[in-house]
Scaffold this motif. Structure first.
Motif, mmCIF file in Angstrom:
data_model
loop_
_atom_site.group_PDB
_atom_site.id
_atom_site.type_symbol
_atom_site.label_atom_id
_atom_site.label_comp_id
_atom_site.label_asym_id
_atom_site.label_seq_id
_atom_site.Cartn_x
_atom_site.Cartn_y
_atom_site.Cartn_z
ATOM 1 N N THR A 179 -13.562 2.418 32.554
ATOM 2 C CA THR A 179 -14.560 2.556 31.494
ATOM 3 C C THR A 179 -15.022 4.005 31.368
ATOM 4 O O THR A 179 -15.128 4.538 30.260
ATOM 5 C CB THR A 179 -15.766 1.630 31.767
ATOM 6 N N TYR A 180 -15.268 4.659 32.492
ATOM 7 C CA TYR A 180 -15.707 6.054 32.477
ATOM 8 C C TYR A 180 -14.639 6.952 31.849
ATOM 9 O O TYR A 180 -14.953 7.830 31.036
ATOM 10 C CB TYR A 180 -16.038 6.528 33.891
ATOM 11 N N VAL A 181 -13.385 6.714 32.206
ATOM 12 C CA VAL A 181 -12.299 7.526 31.639
ATOM 13 C C VAL A 181 -12.235 7.322 30.130
ATOM 14 O O VAL A 181 -12.160 8.294 29.371
ATOM 15 C CB VAL A 181 -10.946 7.197 32.317
ATOM 16 N N GLN A 182 -12.283 6.077 29.680
ATOM 17 C CA GLN A 182 -12.189 5.800 28.246
ATOM 18 C C GLN A 182 -13.371 6.360 27.468
ATOM 19 O O GLN A 182 -13.197 6.952 26.400
ATOM 20 C CB GLN A 182 -12.078 4.297 28.000
ATOM 21 N N GLU A 183 -14.578 6.172 27.996
ATOM 22 C CA GLU A 183 -15.781 6.542 27.248
ATOM 23 C C GLU A 183 -16.203 7.993 27.427
ATOM 24 O O GLU A 183 -16.957 8.523 26.616
ATOM 25 C CB GLU A 183 -16.932 5.626 27.650
ATOM 26 N N HIS A 184 -15.735 8.639 28.493
ATOM 27 C CA HIS A 184 -16.199 9.990 28.772
ATOM 28 C C HIS A 184 -15.060 11.000 28.929
ATOM 29 O O HIS A 184 -15.003 11.987 28.212
ATOM 30 C CB HIS A 184 -17.076 9.982 30.036
ATOM 31 N N VAL A 185 -14.153 10.730 29.850
ATOM 32 C CA VAL A 185 -13.122 11.713 30.202
ATOM 33 C C VAL A 185 -12.173 11.983 29.039
ATOM 34 O O VAL A 185 -11.860 13.128 28.744
ATOM 35 C CB VAL A 185 -12.341 11.272 31.455
#
Length: 190
Positions: A37-43
């Motif tokens: 989720t962090y990769v998709q939404e931020h990274v």
């Protein structure tokens, strides 16, 4: 001007590929829904073009072009929809064609072609995995930033993210750790 970012998963001892199978099986133990989720939404939120070397392209195409399936998780479904729709570039001197939709094949004049991509309107251009392509781009001075997930595992051998002659000065922009033991770091190239 657009940036070229190397988005990499590496081992604690610096390897971006095991050299076996797809090469990134070492990520399976540390890849959690929270990290996805962090990769998709931020990274990767600013990415609008994905770049691959031949080996990574063939592996990604082989898997993601057939996704999502009814068994896919929400994060897999989101990534599958994104990666199948996004503009893609594969760098290879041996592929005859790039058959995944929205994919362009570049086999010559790499620096000139990438510079032209950087000068177009759009978001960030990302190299996904493809450590040999990263080596070439480093030698050509084409990488602006690294976004790296460091996994809590060592391999002892494989393809390193930075080849032996790589000398790069970096500035730390961001860090974050995850319960799985993965640590995300983001560096700009000075």
């Amino acid at each position: 001007m657009r940036k070229v970012v190397a988005l990499e998963h590496i081992t604690l001892d610096g390897f971006a590929s095991s050299g076996k199978d797809l090469g990134f099986e070492f990520t399976f133990g540390g890849y959690s829904e929270d990290l996805a989720t962090y990769v998709q939404e931020h990274v990767q939120a600013d990415f609008d073009t994905a770049m691959y070397g031949r080996e990574t392209y063939l592996g990604m195409y082989g898997y993601w072009a057939a996704q999502p399936t009814p068994e896919s998780s929400a994060n897999e479904r989101t990534h599958a929809e994104w990666v199948n729709a996004v503009d893609k570039v594969v760098f290879s001197t041996t592929l005859a064609a790039a058959e995944w939709n929205n994919t362009r094949l570049i086999s010559t004049n790499v620096a000139k072609e990438v510079q032209a991509l950087k000068e177009r309107e759009g978001g960030t251009i990302a190299i996904y995995a493809s450590p040999k392509l990263v080596h070439s781009f480093l030698d050509l001075g084409l990488i602006d930033e690294f976004r790296i997930m460091i996994h809590p595992v060592t391999l002892g051998s494989g393809t390193p993210l930075f080849h032996e002659q790589a000398q790069v000065n970096l500035e730390l922009l961001e860090t974050r750790s995850f319960d799985s033991g993965v640590v995300y770091v983001r560096y700009s190239v000075r």
